[in-house]
Each structure stands twice: as structure tokens, then as C-alpha cells.
Write an enzyme that holds these catalytic residues in place. Structure first.
Site, short mmCIF file in Angstrom:
data_model
loop_
_atom_site.label_atom_id
_atom_site.label_comp_id
_atom_site.label_asym_id
_atom_site.label_seq_id
_atom_site.Cartn_x
_atom_site.Cartn_y
_atom_site.Cartn_z
N CYS A 2 11.10 -0.93 -9.67
CA CYS A 2 10.89 -0.53 -11.16
C CYS A 2 11.08 -1.85 -11.68
O CYS A 2 11.20 -3.08 -10.99
CB CYS A 2 12.12 0.15 -11.64
SG CYS A 2 12.00 1.95 -10.73
N ARG A 27 5.31 -3.36 -11.21
CA ARG A 27 6.38 -2.95 -10.61
C ARG A 27 6.56 -1.54 -10.35
O ARG A 27 7.38 -0.95 -9.71
CB ARG A 27 7.57 -3.61 -10.96
CG ARG A 27 7.77 -5.11 -10.96
CD ARG A 27 9.08 -5.61 -11.43
NE ARG A 27 10.17 -5.07 -10.61
CZ ARG A 27 10.33 -5.78 -9.50
NH1 ARG A 27 9.82 -6.98 -9.02
NH2 ARG A 27 11.34 -5.62 -8.67
N TRP A 73 9.11 3.62 -11.40
CA TRP A 73 8.35 3.68 -10.22
C TRP A 73 9.15 4.69 -9.18
O TRP A 73 10.01 4.47 -8.75
CB TRP A 73 7.79 2.30 -9.16
CG TRP A 73 7.18 2.74 -7.87
CD1 TRP A 73 7.53 3.00 -6.76
CD2 TRP A 73 5.75 3.03 -7.78
NE1 TRP A 73 6.64 3.22 -5.75
CE2 TRP A 73 5.44 3.29 -6.37
CE3 TRP A 73 4.99 3.08 -8.72
CZ2 TRP A 73 4.21 3.29 -5.83
CZ3 TRP A 73 3.26 3.12 -8.39
CH2 TRP A 73 3.12 3.45 -6.83
N ASN A 97 17.04 -0.93 -11.34
CA ASN A 97 15.91 -0.98 -10.27
C ASN A 97 16.83 -0.95 -8.98
O ASN A 97 17.59 -2.06 -8.66
CB ASN A 97 15.03 -2.25 -10.61
CG ASN A 97 14.24 -2.64 -9.42
OD1 ASN A 97 13.81 -1.76 -8.73
ND2 ASN A 97 14.04 -3.96 -9.10
N GLY A 98 16.37 0.00 -8.23
CA GLY A 98 17.25 -0.20 -6.89
C GLY A 98 17.37 0.99 -6.35
O GLY A 98 16.94 2.14 -7.06
N GLU A 482 -5.24 -2.90 13.63
CA GLU A 482 -4.91 -3.23 11.99
C GLU A 482 -5.53 -4.77 11.92
O GLU A 482 -5.67 -5.08 10.73
CB GLU A 482 -3.66 -3.03 11.90
CG GLU A 482 -2.89 -3.31 10.52
CD GLU A 482 -3.42 -2.58 9.57
OE1 GLU A 482 -4.36 -1.69 9.48
OE2 GLU A 482 -3.28 -3.14 8.23
N LYS A 486 -7.90 -5.80 9.06
CA LYS A 486 -7.59 -6.71 7.92
C LYS A 486 -8.53 -7.93 7.70
O LYS A 486 -9.10 -8.12 6.71
CB LYS A 486 -6.03 -7.29 8.07
CG LYS A 486 -5.07 -6.38 7.82
CD LYS A 486 -4.91 -6.19 6.46
CE LYS A 486 -5.43 -4.76 5.94
NZ LYS A 486 -4.54 -3.46 6.08
N GLU A 489 -11.93 -6.64 6.57
CA GLU A 489 -11.98 -6.22 5.01
C GLU A 489 -11.94 -7.29 3.98
O GLU A 489 -12.61 -7.18 3.10
CB GLU A 489 -10.52 -5.59 5.12
CG GLU A 489 -10.50 -4.77 3.72
CD GLU A 489 -9.28 -4.04 3.69
OE1 GLU A 489 -8.18 -4.12 4.57
OE2 GLU A 489 -9.01 -3.00 2.85
N HIS A 505 -14.28 -3.03 30.49
CA HIS A 505 -15.28 -2.18 30.55
C HIS A 505 -16.51 -2.07 29.28
O HIS A 505 -17.00 -1.13 29.15
CB HIS A 505 -14.55 -0.74 30.21
CG HIS A 505 -13.33 -0.34 31.12
ND1 HIS A 505 -13.77 -0.21 32.43
CD2 HIS A 505 -12.19 -0.53 31.08
CE1 HIS A 505 -12.62 0.09 33.16
NE2 HIS A 505 -11.65 -0.53 32.26
N LYS A 604 -9.10 0.50 -3.63
CA LYS A 604 -7.53 0.86 -3.33
C LYS A 604 -7.49 1.98 -3.14
O LYS A 604 -6.88 2.50 -1.87
CB LYS A 604 -6.79 0.33 -4.65
CG LYS A 604 -5.40 0.38 -4.14
CD LYS A 604 -5.02 -0.78 -3.31
CE LYS A 604 -3.58 -0.48 -2.72
NZ LYS A 604 -3.44 -1.40 -1.52
O1 M6R Z 1 -4.27 5.44 0.46
P1 M6R Z 1 -4.35 5.73 2.05
O2 M6R Z 1 -3.44 5.31 2.68
O3 M6R Z 1 -4.83 7.05 2.50
O4 M6R Z 1 -5.92 4.83 2.29
C1 M6R Z 1 -6.37 4.81 3.40
C2 M6R Z 1 -7.32 3.74 3.71
O5 M6R Z 1 -8.63 3.92 2.60
C3 M6R Z 1 -6.66 2.32 3.38
O6 M6R Z 1 -5.69 2.39 4.32
C4 M6R Z 1 -7.70 1.21 3.91
O7 M6R Z 1 -8.10 1.23 5.18
C5 M6R Z 1 -7.00 -0.16 3.31
N1 M6R Z 1 -7.58 -0.70 2.16
C6 M6R Z 1 -7.09 -1.25 4.35
O8 M6R Z 1 -6.49 -2.45 4.12
#
Ligand code: M6R
Length: 609
Positions: A2, A27, A73, A97-98, A482, A486, A489, A505, A604
Site C-alpha cells: 500500500c 503501490r 492494495w 502499509n504492511g 520460464e 521471459k 517475451e 531427442h 498484462k
Molecule cells: O494473470 P495470469 O497469471 O493468469 O497471466 C497468465 C499469463 O498471461 C502471464 O503469466 C504471461 O505469460 C506473462 N506476461 C509472462 O511474463
């Protein structure tokens, strides 16, 4: 996470506090509030659900030179006007906040003394405690705060206003950020620098376990025993845009750094070291129900899916409960085989991903209990799932999920430990050892962050590559996925994540001197295996970047670059190897001048199928 603010001086407290809160909306922004003393010294409290603009729209014309404010938040209690801060008890108004970890027991004790609680928040205990001690020793607001802090456990950055002390605000800090802004005949309290930068660039950083009395013309800092402390004044040179990112060039880098504190937040109040167990208020499954579980089905997308794969290794390895992981988009059309003895866990940072939501609705129609792991209080997923565990990572602005992923992992570790304990698959000693290692993880992450130039150099060396591979084994295989996700992306380099043993394989055919391979290789029962895989890769002339334990003196003989991570229990190593792959992706994208916080074609929150 927060944001808190405070102002005392000769200016218009209402507009200053609102402006300051707007700079802290990153925040949290699910509700907000102000407490002010009007011209006659009478307290006025205004709260509203939603963003700061909504709070602004309900404020009457009011002249005031002192007040505190909050943007929330939610962590305890849904976003609502009654749960919004400030919380009030008698003449005391508090913003916080905390997380107060022992709020339940304090609440029960205060209720037995006649205090009446109106909200579901942990913060309200602070207001009542300060009021109680202030009533016992009137005239000493700082003393009342000090007494209250002696009995609370948890984290806080807080500010207190009282109509009985119109010429001062008091504030304190433990494990949540707090700064004081210094002006001419005015002073400011805030969670972060952007809040006050419009008014002053002179700042005092409040350290852990410090309290502050803030008046119009003076600021005094004390330790929690009440001893005065001398503090240095800092001049902030950033412009406002840089300040919103706390001086970082991108939200992603800021959020990678915030992982040290978000891990703390996720752990807060959930570890029971003495008993050798973990507790989740929100779990909604008693011991008998946990023992009867036949299967766990994890549903998620993207980065959250990769967290789910780590969960599979944890649940199967530590509890013996068969676990499957499916993408939301596949699961919903797959005619799943589910029984009421299956626990369905949905992992979603946003809580709004359409595919994950649809899959969970499908699972619920089979009579399964559904447990959500999400970062957003009040999100659709949290409202639809039978129960919800919040990750408490705070708002994530960068499209690339970073701190939300780490917090999802932490929740999965805690869940697996709890299930293992209940199913007698782990004894209290082993739990205590793991919890003590978990407590060290934020410090380990900090050490990786301090060494980030090494990762930056490595990223620069390979940034012109067209393809990248990430390989890992066992619990670090999902981190290879992952790392690849990243990198593609945000840097737009084609990248593949592979279980290291699978290279032979098929994918080995793609390796050449132009394809760097990141090998995630902490020491554990598959260490020798991945060393063999690294040799296979090297014999195809590919460059190998190894992520390895800092005490590993062997691996450097076989690879081109070693990125060391602090030693931890190997099952916790994904919490560290993740940070390395995040930084590698970040610096590669930086080198390639990509739009890091808003990568092309992505959003997002993916609310469409
Ligand atoms: O909000 P979510 O965790 O459900 O989102 C799932 C994916 O869209 C999300 O993790 C996406 O792969 C990320 N932008 C990756 O960094």
C-alpha cells in the site's frame, strides 16, 4: 503493498495529500482515504473504494494544514470503504502499509477489553492499541505508538494523526519503506520518493525499527527504545518520471528488485517455526480433507503455468499426491477426468485470465474444490474459486511477470510443506530446516541482485543471437521454460526451454556455435546428469552459460560463463535461479533496445480467449 502519506505545514493538506497519493498508486489502487484536522482542529475522515480520483470526487471543500492518507492494495479484507484506511479509534487515526501477523490474537484481546472492530483489516488493531496506550498515558502520542509497537509482530510503515496532538504526526517503520520529506515550514511522510518530489527533494530515509515525530518545523527520529538518532539528509536528483520507477529505468527491473520484499510479504504470518508447520487462514481445507486428497490438478497460463510445474515437483516429491498441470486454454476443451477428491488449484497473477477462469468453472462443475492463488484481491478468480490464497506481491506494472511469479512459487512451497506435514510425509525438524532456509531466500536474492553486472555482461555478449536454449532438470526444468518465456517475451529472441535430458531427442540438431545454451545446474541428485548434458552441448560447439552454486568449483571447466547463486536447499533453488533468468532476459532486451515494460503484441491481463 500500500502507499502512505502525511503532511504538516502551512499548505493545503487536502490537495498535497491527494497529489502525493496519486504518485503512489503504483503501490495499490483498490481503495483510498484521508484523515485531516480542519481549521477548528476537528478530525475529518474520508474513504472510498476505487482509485484516488474516486476519493477526490467525494471530498468537500475543506481547509486543513495537517493530515494523513493511504492508497490500498488489499491483503486482509476485501477492497471496500470500511476496509479502506485511515482506521480510527477514539482520537487516533492510522494509515499502515504492511501486515500485522498477530492481529487475530490482539483483536481478541482488545475485543475482550471492549474495543469494537468495524473492519476486516489487520491495521485496525494498531488504531485501537495506540488509542488504548494513549488513554493510559495521555499527552504522549509517540509513547503510545512505541507501546503499541512492542506488542505487534509483523511489518509496518505507518503514520498516526490525533486531534489531541494537532501540531505533530508520528510515524514508524519495520520492513516496509518510509521516508520523510523536508520542506520550509512543512514536512512530509511517504512510502516512496515520488509522493513528495513535487514539493521537496530533501529526504530522510527512515530505517527499520525507527520512529519519527514530524512537526511543521522539526523532524525527530528515535529508535524503538526512544533514544534519539541523528539522520543524514539526502538530496534527490531524479526527475519525477524516474522517481516513479524508484530511479530504475524500467518497471521490470524495479519489480525484479522488489522480490526481496515481496518474498517477505508472501511469507508473513504463515510460518509456524515452533510447531514446524505452515498456516493459511484462507486455505479452506482441514487436515482430514487434505489427507483424503487423491489428486491435485493445477490450471494456469504462461508464467503462472511454469509456477504450476514447480508445484507438481513439490506436491509429488514432498507429499506423494499425484499432480497434473494443464494450460487453461487446453484444459477447458479436454473432457477432463476429475473426481470430488481432486483439488483444483488455479494460479493466476491477475485473477482475470479468461482461459484459466473458464477452466476453473469447468472443474467446479465436476464437484471439485477449487483453490485460487492470485495477486489481486477481489479479482474474478478470487470471487469464483472456493478459496483463495493471496500472493501479496503488490501491483506489477511490467507486462513480464517477475515478482508475482516468485510469490506464486513461495505460496506453492508453503502449501506443499503444509500438505506434507499433514500427510506425515515431513517431520517437524525437516519443516523447521526448510522454513529457516526460506527465511534466508530474500538475502540470497539480494546477493544475486548485487552481482547483476556479471549477468549484464553475459547478456551483452550473446545479445545478437537469433536463438537461445534454456535447459534444466527436475525442479529447475520449469525455470528453463520460464527463462525462455521471459527472453522471447521482452527481447524477441527465439528461445526454447527444455528438460536437459530431452535435447538428444531432437533439439541437439539445432545447436551450433551461434546458439547459446543456459544450463540451470545447482547441485542436487540430477547434477551429474546435467553435467553430461552440458558436455553434449559443448561438443556441438554451442556456448554454455551455467547457473550454478557459488561453491561449485567443477562446472567452470566445462562452460563458457558461470553465474553463481548462493547455496540453498536444492528444492528451494528455483527461487534463486529464476532471478538470474529474469535479469538475463532484462539485460538482453535492454541491449537490443526493446520496449521492456510493454512488449509488442502482449497485454498484462489476457481477458479474452
Ligand atoms: O494473470 P495470469 O497469471 O493468469 O497471466 C497468465 C499469463 O498471461 C502471464 O503469466 C504471461 O505469460 C506473462 N506476461 C509472462 O511474463
Amino acid at each position: 503493498m500500500c502507499g502512505i502519506v502525511g503532511y504538516i505545514g502551512e499548505g493545503d493538506a487536502v490537495s498535497i495529500l491527494i497529489e502525493s497519493l496519486k504518485k503512489l498508486e503504483y503501490r495499490g489502487y483498490d481503495s483510498a482515504g484521508l484523515a485531516l484536522l480542519d481549521d477548528e482542529g476537528k478530525p475529518q475522515v474520508f474513504k472510498s473504494e476505487g482509485e484516488i480520483s474516486q476519493l477526490e470526487s467525494i471530498l468537500p471543500k475543506l481547509s486543513s494544514c495537517v493530515g494523513i492518507g493511504h492508497t490500498r492494495w488489499a491483503t486482509h479484507g476485501k477492497p471496500s470503504t470500511v476496509n479502506a484506511h485511515p482506521h480510527v479509534s477514539g482520537s487516533i487515526c492510522v494509515v499502515h502499509n504492511g501486515i500485522i501477523e498477530n492481529y487475530q490474537e490482539l483483536k481478541e484481546a482488545l475485543e475482550s477489553e471492549g474495543f469494537i472492530f468495524v473492519s476486516d483489516t489487520d491495521t485496525e488493531v494498531l488504531a485501537h492499541l495506540i488509542n488504548k496506550y494513549h488513554t493510559e498515558h495521555p499527552g504522549d502520542l509517540a509513547g503510545a505508538l512505541k507501546s503499541a509497537l512492542e506488542v505487534v509482530r509483523g511489518s509496518y510503515a505507518l503514520a498516526v494523526l490525533s486531534e489531541e496532538h494537532p501540531h505533530e504526526l508520528v510515524a514508524a517503520r519495520k520492513d516496509s519503506p518510509l521516508i520523510i520529506g523536508l520542506g520550509e515550514n512543512e514536512n512530509f511522510i511517504a512510502s516512496d520518493i515520488p509522493a513528495i518530489l513535487k514539493y521537496t527533494n530533501r529526504v530522510i530515509y527512515v530505517d527499520n525499527l525507527e520512529m519519527v515525530t514530524v512537526k511543521k518545523t522539526s523532524v525527530q527520529v528515535f529508535d524503538l527504545e526512544g533514544n534519539p538518532k541523528t539522520k543524514e539528509e539526502h538530496i534527490i536528483q531524479w526527475d519525477l518520471e524516474a522517481a516513479e520507477k524508484a530511479g530504475y529505468p524500467h518497471f521490470m527491473l524495479k519489480e525484479i528488485h522488489e522480490q526481496t520484499s515481496s518474498i517477505h510479504e508472501t511469507l508473513a504470518g504463515r510460518l509456524q517455526e515452533l510447531e514446524g508447520d505452515v498456516t493459511f487462514e484462507e486455505l479452506g481445507l482441514d487436515k482430514e480433507q487434505i489427507r483424503k486428497l487423491q489428486r491435485i490438478e493445477i490450471i494456469a497460463c504462461g508464467t503462472s503455468y511454469n509456477a504450476g510445474l514447480v508445484g507438481k515437483y513439490l506436491f509429488e516429491g514432498q507429499t506423494g499426491i499425484h499432480t497434473d498441470v494443464d494450460n487453461g486454454s487446453e484444459f477447458r476443451y479436454s473432457n477432463p477426468v476429475l473426481a470430488p477428491s481432486t483439488l483444483v488449484i488455479a494460479i493466476t497473477q491477475s485473477g482475470e485470465t479468461a482461459d484459466t477462469l473458464a477452466a476453473v468453472r469447468e472443474a467446479a462443475s465436476y464437484g471439485c474444490k477449487t483453490l485460487a492463488i492470485t495477486n489481486v484481491v477481489g479479482s474474478t478468480m478470487s470471487r469464483e474459486a472456493s478459496n483463495t490464497i493471496y500472493t501479496r506481491a503488490g501491483p506489477e506494472i511490467g507486462v513480464a511477470a517477475t515478482k508475482s511469479f516468485i510469490s506464486q512459487l513461495v505460496v506453492l512451497y508453503l502449501l506443499a510443506i503444509h500438505f506434507a506435514r499433514v500427510c506425515s510425509m515431513m517431520d517437524a525438524d525437516r519443516v523447521r530446516k526448510l522454513l529457516s532456509e526460506l527465511r534466508k531466500i530474500p538475502g540470497h536474492v539480494d546477493r544475486i541482485l548485487m552481482d547483476k553486472e556479471r549477468i549484464q555482461k553475459c547478456a551483452a555478449r550473446f545479445s545478437a543471437s537469433k536463438d537461445y536454449f534454456f535447459i534444466g532438470r527436475n525442479i529447475n526444468y520449469p525455470i528453463a521454460l520460464e527463462g525462455a518465456l521471459k527472453l522471447k517475451e521482452i527481447s524477441y529472441i527465439h528461445a526454447e526451454g527444455y528438460a536437459a535430458g530431452e535435447l538428444k531427442h531432437g533439439p541437439l540438431a539445432l545447436l551450433s556455435k551461434d546458439v547459446p545454451v543456459v544450463a540451470i545446474a545447482p547441485q542436487g541428485h540430477t547434477y551429474d546428469k546435467i553435467l553430461s548434458n552440458i558436455r553434449e552441448v559443448k561438443s556441438r560447439e554451442a556456448s554454455v552459460i551455467a547457473i550454478a552454486d557459488s561453491d561449485d568449483n567443477e562446472i567452470s571447466k566445462y562452460v563458457d560463463v558461470v553465474i553463481p547463486i548462493p547455496k540453498t536447499d536444492v528444492i528451494l533453488s528455483p527461487l534463486l535461479t529464476t532471478v538470474v533468468v529474469q535479469l538475463l532476459a532484462y539485460y538482453t532486451a535492454l541491449e537490443r533496445d526493446c520496449s521492456i515494460d510493454k512488449p509488442r503484441n502482449l497485454a498484462k491481463s489476457v481477458t479474452v480467449e
